[in-house]
Design a protein around this motif. Structure first.
Motif, mmCIF file in Angstrom:
data_model
loop_
_atom_site.group_PDB
_atom_site.id
_atom_site.type_symbol
_atom_site.label_atom_id
_atom_site.label_comp_id
_atom_site.label_asym_id
_atom_site.label_seq_id
_atom_site.Cartn_x
_atom_site.Cartn_y
_atom_site.Cartn_z
ATOM 1 N N ALA A 79 -11.804 -0.037 -5.339
ATOM 2 C CA ALA A 79 -12.920 0.890 -5.155
ATOM 3 C C ALA A 79 -12.460 2.251 -4.659
ATOM 4 O O ALA A 79 -13.116 3.255 -4.905
ATOM 5 C CB ALA A 79 -13.921 0.311 -4.155
ATOM 6 N N GLY A 80 -11.351 2.292 -3.951
ATOM 7 C CA GLY A 80 -10.867 3.547 -3.415
ATOM 8 C C GLY A 80 -9.655 3.327 -2.538
ATOM 9 O O GLY A 80 -9.215 2.191 -2.336
ATOM 10 N N THR A 81 -9.128 4.425 -2.031
ATOM 11 C CA THR A 81 -7.925 4.356 -1.212
ATOM 12 C C THR A 81 -8.024 5.304 -0.018
ATOM 13 O O THR A 81 -8.707 6.327 -0.082
ATOM 14 C CB THR A 81 -6.668 4.744 -2.017
ATOM 15 O OG1 THR A 81 -6.799 6.098 -2.467
ATOM 16 C CG2 THR A 81 -6.457 3.830 -3.209
ATOM 17 N N PHE A 82 -7.355 4.936 1.032
ATOM 18 C CA PHE A 82 -7.120 5.816 2.173
ATOM 19 C C PHE A 82 -5.613 5.834 2.381
ATOM 20 O O PHE A 82 -4.993 4.766 2.434
ATOM 21 C CB PHE A 82 -7.776 5.284 3.453
ATOM 22 C CG PHE A 82 -9.256 5.471 3.525
ATOM 23 C CD1 PHE A 82 -9.786 6.556 4.199
ATOM 24 C CD2 PHE A 82 -10.115 4.571 2.925
ATOM 25 C CE1 PHE A 82 -11.155 6.738 4.277
ATOM 26 C CE2 PHE A 82 -11.482 4.741 2.995
ATOM 27 C CZ PHE A 82 -12.007 5.821 3.673
ATOM 28 N N VAL A 83 -5.023 6.991 2.494
ATOM 29 C CA VAL A 83 -3.607 7.098 2.842
ATOM 30 C C VAL A 83 -3.560 7.562 4.291
ATOM 31 O O VAL A 83 -4.144 8.595 4.641
ATOM 32 C CB VAL A 83 -2.859 8.087 1.921
ATOM 33 C CG1 VAL A 83 -1.398 8.209 2.346
ATOM 34 C CG2 VAL A 83 -2.970 7.644 0.464
ATOM 35 N N ILE A 84 -2.889 6.767 5.117
ATOM 36 C CA ILE A 84 -2.810 7.084 6.543
ATOM 37 C C ILE A 84 -1.347 7.165 6.961
ATOM 38 O O ILE A 84 -0.472 6.603 6.310
ATOM 39 C CB ILE A 84 -3.567 6.040 7.399
ATOM 40 C CG1 ILE A 84 -2.996 4.630 7.199
ATOM 41 C CG2 ILE A 84 -5.062 6.071 7.086
ATOM 42 C CD1 ILE A 84 -3.605 3.570 8.114
ATOM 43 N N ASP A 85 -1.087 7.886 8.019
ATOM 44 C CA ASP A 85 0.265 8.019 8.569
ATOM 45 C C ASP A 85 0.214 7.512 9.999
ATOM 46 O O ASP A 85 -0.375 8.154 10.873
ATOM 47 C CB ASP A 85 0.723 9.469 8.512
ATOM 48 C CG ASP A 85 2.211 9.625 8.812
ATOM 49 O OD1 ASP A 85 2.874 8.616 9.132
ATOM 50 O OD2 ASP A 85 2.703 10.759 8.724
ATOM 51 N N VAL A 86 0.789 6.326 10.217
ATOM 52 C CA VAL A 86 0.744 5.675 11.523
ATOM 53 C C VAL A 86 2.127 5.142 11.872
ATOM 54 O O VAL A 86 3.032 5.146 11.035
ATOM 55 C CB VAL A 86 -0.306 4.536 11.547
ATOM 56 C CG1 VAL A 86 -1.710 5.089 11.371
ATOM 57 C CG2 VAL A 86 -0.020 3.493 10.476
ATOM 58 N N ALA A 87 2.288 4.656 13.078
ATOM 59 C CA ALA A 87 3.600 4.248 13.573
ATOM 60 C C ALA A 87 4.189 3.047 12.845
ATOM 61 O O ALA A 87 5.382 3.003 12.578
ATOM 62 C CB ALA A 87 3.521 3.946 15.068
ATOM 63 N N ASP A 88 3.348 2.052 12.530
ATOM 64 C CA ASP A 88 3.888 0.823 11.962
ATOM 65 C C ASP A 88 2.770 -0.002 11.327
ATOM 66 O O ASP A 88 1.600 0.404 11.338
ATOM 67 C CB ASP A 88 4.616 0.001 13.028
ATOM 68 C CG ASP A 88 3.766 -0.278 14.263
ATOM 69 O OD1 ASP A 88 2.518 -0.341 14.152
ATOM 70 O OD2 ASP A 88 4.344 -0.432 15.351
ATOM 71 N N LEU A 89 3.140 -1.169 10.786
ATOM 72 C CA LEU A 89 2.177 -2.034 10.118
ATOM 73 C C LEU A 89 1.077 -2.493 11.068
ATOM 74 O O LEU A 89 -0.088 -2.577 10.677
ATOM 75 C CB LEU A 89 2.888 -3.247 9.497
ATOM 76 C CG LEU A 89 1.992 -4.257 8.785
ATOM 77 C CD1 LEU A 89 1.196 -3.603 7.661
ATOM 78 C CD2 LEU A 89 2.817 -5.426 8.273
ATOM 79 N N ASP A 90 1.416 -2.782 12.310
ATOM 80 C CA ASP A 90 0.393 -3.196 13.268
ATOM 81 C C ASP A 90 -0.691 -2.130 13.419
ATOM 82 O O ASP A 90 -1.880 -2.447 13.480
ATOM 83 C CB ASP A 90 1.010 -3.518 14.629
ATOM 84 C CG ASP A 90 1.822 -4.805 14.615
ATOM 85 O OD1 ASP A 90 1.580 -5.666 13.742
ATOM 86 O OD2 ASP A 90 2.716 -4.942 15.476
#
Length: 125
Positions: A79-90
């Motif tokens: 349905a859609g996507t969000f691209v995020i920039d975070v420290a890690d998988l958690d």
């Protein structure tokens, strides 16, 4: 680290749910996007049109094959996507868990391998 949250849902839901329920879902997703933006982790977001408007292409033995519709015929569609920039998988899981989409569909979390900056490929770290 960049992660893409791939939002999957049943397209049938849009045909059977009352308009007020659909609008509440849209409001919830707008609020979620605003929360990601305010936290400084949102790179981009994209809501996709239904699979009825998609086209799939392949090149086989040098010949272009064009197919109306999605590649796979499944009950749940992207349905859609969000691209995020975070420290890690958690951290990516924590953000995905807050998405209203998790209540009515599935969210696939996939780390990015590379991305472009001004047309130059960069590794994701």
């Amino acid at each position: 680290m960049r992660y893409t949250l791939l939002m999957h849902y049943s397209e049938e839901a849009g045909q059977v749910l009352p308009p007020e329920v659909l609008e509440e879902g849209r409001r919830a997703m707008r609020s979620y996007a605003a929360t990601l933006q305010a936290a400084g982790v949102l790179i981009s977001a994209e809501v996709l049109q239904s699979t009825a408007s998609s086209t799939t292409i392949r090149v086989r033995d040098g010949a272009l094959q064009v197919q109306d519709g999605p590649f796979a015929d499944t009950k749940e569609q992207l349905a859609g996507t969000f691209v995020i920039d975070v420290a890690d998988l958690d951290a990516a899981i924590a953000w995905a868990r807050q998405s209203p989409q998790a209540q009515w569909g599935a969210i696939e979390i996939r780390p990015g391998a590379t991305h472009t900056v001004a047309g130059v490929w960069q590794p994701n770290t």
